[in-house]
Write an enzyme that holds these catalytic residues in place. Structure first.
Site, short mmCIF file in Angstrom:
data_model
loop_
_atom_site.label_atom_id
_atom_site.label_comp_id
_atom_site.label_asym_id
_atom_site.label_seq_id
_atom_site.Cartn_x
_atom_site.Cartn_y
_atom_site.Cartn_z
CD GLU A 131 -12.63 2.30 -4.51
OE1 GLU A 131 -12.79 1.50 -3.58
OE2 GLU A 131 -11.58 2.35 -5.17
CD GLU A 155 -7.54 4.90 -8.43
OE1 GLU A 155 -7.50 3.66 -8.33
OE2 GLU A 155 -8.03 5.63 -7.55
O1 9MR Z 1 -2.42 0.89 -5.13
C1 9MR Z 1 -2.95 0.82 -3.84
C2 9MR Z 1 -2.35 -0.38 -3.12
O2 9MR Z 1 -0.99 -0.17 -2.87
C3 9MR Z 1 -3.11 -0.63 -1.81
O3 9MR Z 1 -2.63 -1.82 -1.22
C4 9MR Z 1 -4.59 -0.74 -2.11
C5 9MR Z 1 -5.41 -0.99 -0.85
O4 9MR Z 1 -6.77 -1.01 -1.17
O5 9MR Z 1 -5.03 0.47 -2.71
C6 9MR Z 1 -4.46 0.67 -3.95
O6 9MR Z 1 -4.99 1.82 -4.57
C7 9MR Z 1 -6.40 1.83 -4.78
C8 9MR Z 1 -6.85 3.27 -4.78
O7 9MR Z 1 -6.44 3.91 -3.60
C9 9MR Z 1 -8.35 3.39 -4.93
N1 9MR Z 1 -8.80 2.69 -6.11
C10 9MR Z 1 -8.35 1.32 -6.26
C11 9MR Z 1 -6.82 1.27 -6.15
C12 9MR Z 1 -6.32 -0.13 -6.40
O8 9MR Z 1 -6.81 -0.99 -5.42
#
Ligand code: 9MR
Length: 381
Positions: A162, A267
């Site tokens: 990102e 994802e």
């Molecule tokens: O699924 C993840 C969630 O449990 C966390 O709280 C969150 C914090 O930003 O991150 C989520 O996973 C992210 C991933 O690592 C990167 N792309 C976006 C995903 C969804 O936010």
């Protein structure tokens, strides 16, 4: 004569029953073969799931059973992120990540490391650094330590996550500010030196938006021109029932394929809930707390109505038909979670909703979308 007739009827019935049992066995043997997602798509792409700490630590064995039987790739939902793995300078905590990697090795899975360099879920100490040398020291140490520890066990790293804004400009992260605009390439060069064998991925969301996608394509082309190793793009795929369109998804695949790298959908989840951005514009950093508890924004707290379940199944079917059409260009499709109950989408962008984005419901049961995917024609059935 009557006795003879009885004998014939008996023989007939007996043969019928034997045949039924036999046929059933053949049927179930055959259906066993295609009765998992990974098996069904095995000639096309890896099929993965993000797994959370409870699953990794063995506190949710039902999720783990699904993961092992249905998927041949895993990604750690949170456990390898900087704030958990190196919360203090030089203090690494491998308790969960070692277990995660062992699950992958034990089950012969394509095991993903997520994510080395990301502005979010970063340790606090990193956020407070304001100079190049110190940032570079920690970036090198982080990458060296993790990549060396899991060499041969992790198959792909999300090296940078990102790094771009929606308009294609650089996100002004601490890495960008302290290391300069060449930092993404520098980090990939570093990673390739530590482990030349592992797949190196750039991962991001909203790549169906052309400005953002173009920024990533330009970056990949620049890497290629400079001889910098990059193996794939991770397209996050946090989508909903309508957006992006199948056409837009196809453009993602075709455009990235043209740069010569593999595409992974890293994802994938499909939200079925109302989207607050549609209601009040596209500003990403909006705070939606005013919608918390609003029943209009959480229409299915007690179960998904059949018609929406059907829509979800159809949406997954359409998406996977496209993936199959372009499977020569796709390395992996990973769902962002295993069962609906633990999806991050229950709390984002509005807290406390009940969403239904995955293939397995809150009771670990396969949903209609799951069966639709198993019905799709692949080149092995
Ligand atoms: O699924 C993840 C969630 O449990 C966390 O709280 C969150 C914090 O930003 O991150 C989520 O996973 C992210 C991933 O690592 C990167 N792309 C976006 C995903 C969804 O936010």
């Amino acid at each position: 004569m009557i006795k003879k007739l009885n004998d014939v009827v008996f023989l007939f019935l007996f043969c019928g029953i034997v045949c039924l049992i036999g046929c059933n066995n053949i049927l179930s043997e055959n259906s066993n073969e295609t009765r998992s997602l990974s098996n069904h798509f095995k000639n096309h792409f890896h099929i993965g799931a993000a797994i959370n700490e409870n699953t990794i630590l063995g506190n949710d064995n039902k999720s783990k059973e699904i993961v092992v039987s249905e998927f041949n790739s895993i990604t750690p939902e949170n456990s390898l992120k900087w704030m958990f793995i190196q919360p203090l300078p030089g203090k690494f905590d491998f308790k969960v990540s070692d277990k995660y990697v062992n699950i992958g090795s034990k089950n012969g899975m394509y095991t993903v490391g997520h994510a080395l360099i990301w502005h979010s879920q970063l340790a606090e100490f990193m956020q407070n650094i304001d100079n190049k040398d110190e940032t570079l020291f920690h970036v090198k140490n982080h990458i060296n330590t993790l990549m060396n520890r899991y060499k041969g066990k992790i198959d792909a790293w999300d090296v940078v996550n990102e790094a771009f804004e929606e308009d294609g400009s650089f996100r002004e992260s601490v890495f960008y500010k302290n290391l300069g605009k060449n930092y993404i390439e520098d980090v990939f060069v570093l990673a390739a030196k530590v482990d030349p064998e592992v797949d190196l991925i750039y991962n991001d969301y909203n790549l169906y938006k052309s400005e953002k996608r173009l920024a990533v394509i330009n970056m990949v082309n620049k890497f290629k021109a400079n001889g910098t190793k990059i193996d794939g793009v991770g397209v996050q795929a946090h989508w909903d029932l309508n957006t992006p369109s199948i056409n837009e998804i196809e453009n993602i695949i075709l455009d990235f394929h043209e740069t010569g790298i593999l595409v992974s959908f890293t994802e994938l989840d499909i939200s079925v809930l109302p989207n607050p951005w549609e209601m009040i514009g596209a500003e990403v950093n909006q705070n939606f707390s005013k919608f918390e508890g609003d029943p209009k924004m959480n229409p299915y707290p007690n179960g998904l109505p059949n018609n929406i379940q059907d829509k979800l199944a159809k949406r997954y079917e359409d998406i996977f038909k496209l993936f199959l059409k372009h499977s020569d260009k796709i390395n992996r499709v990973t769902f962002w979670g295993v069962i609906d109950k633990y999806s991050w989408l229950n709390d984002w962008p509005i807290k406390g909703r009940t969403n239904y984005p995955l293939l397995f419901d809150k009771d670990y049961k396969s949903k209609k979308a799951y069966y639709k995917l198993l019905e799709l024609k692949t080149n092995q059935n």
